[in-house]
Design a protein around this motif. Structure first.
Motif: not given
Length: 183
Positions: A155-169
């Motif tokens: 689950i942690v690994e899946a969360l790590e791959k969630v698309p993020v919005q720079p610059p704060k991620n």
């Protein structure tokens, strides 16, 4: 030594703006180092028992680094503040505290540590390291637990791959903790 009965769990869900439905990702089981970090663990256990993490989010996700969450009382979703279990109940006053020590090394993937405020105090905010070695965090952040099993790490690994919005991620779609408790 690991506190035998002090495993915390967070049920995690993410919502997709495309589908408008909540996708339950599962539970992250965490073992806690209560003998080494008694005050820090007491804070986390109390907040989990109160289900205080319900409705908070993973507000910052940095691939190959960490996922950060648990900003209780932060309505902005930015993770700027949190609330410790030592804060007065029913108030918006945030009480931070000094972590017990920095003795536990960040040498394993899945280590759970407290996020610090600018003054060095900790509250409810935490991060889970996603790399095997995070020596950068040693002597700076107080580790107090570890993700316990392969299902939780997935689950942690899946969360790590969630698309993020720079610059704060910040995650583009909210990733919310729907419940917390003690197993």
């Amino acid at each position: 030594a690991m506190a035998a009965a002090a495993a915390a769990a967070a049920a995690v869900a993410s919502s997709s703006s495309n589908r408008q439905q909540l996708q339950k990702k599962g539970r992250i089981n965490i073992g806690l180092y209560g003998e080494v970090m008694p005050k820090t663990v007491e804070n986390f256990v109390t907040l989990c028992k109160q289900n205080a993490y319900a409705g908070t989010s993973f507000y910052r996700i940095i691939s190959d680094y960490s996922i950060q969450g648990g900003a209780i009382g932060d309505t902005s979703g930015s993770g700027k503040t949190g609330r410790s279990s030592f804060s007065a109940s029913g108030t918006s006053t945030t009480t931070t505290f000094e972590p017990d020590n920095f003795n536990i090394r960040h040498s394993k993937r899945g280590m759970l540590s407290m996020v610090k405020d600018k003054a060095g105090g900790v509250d409810s905010r935490f991060f889970i390291q996603v790399k095997e070695d995070a020596g950068w965090a040693d002597d700076r952040y107080a580790a107090f637990g570890i993700v316990l099993d392969d299902e939780s790490l997935a689950i942690v690994e899946a969360l790590e791959k969630v698309p993020v919005q720079p610059p704060k991620n910040n995650p583009k779609d909210p990733v919310q903790i729907v419940a917390s408790g003690i197993l």
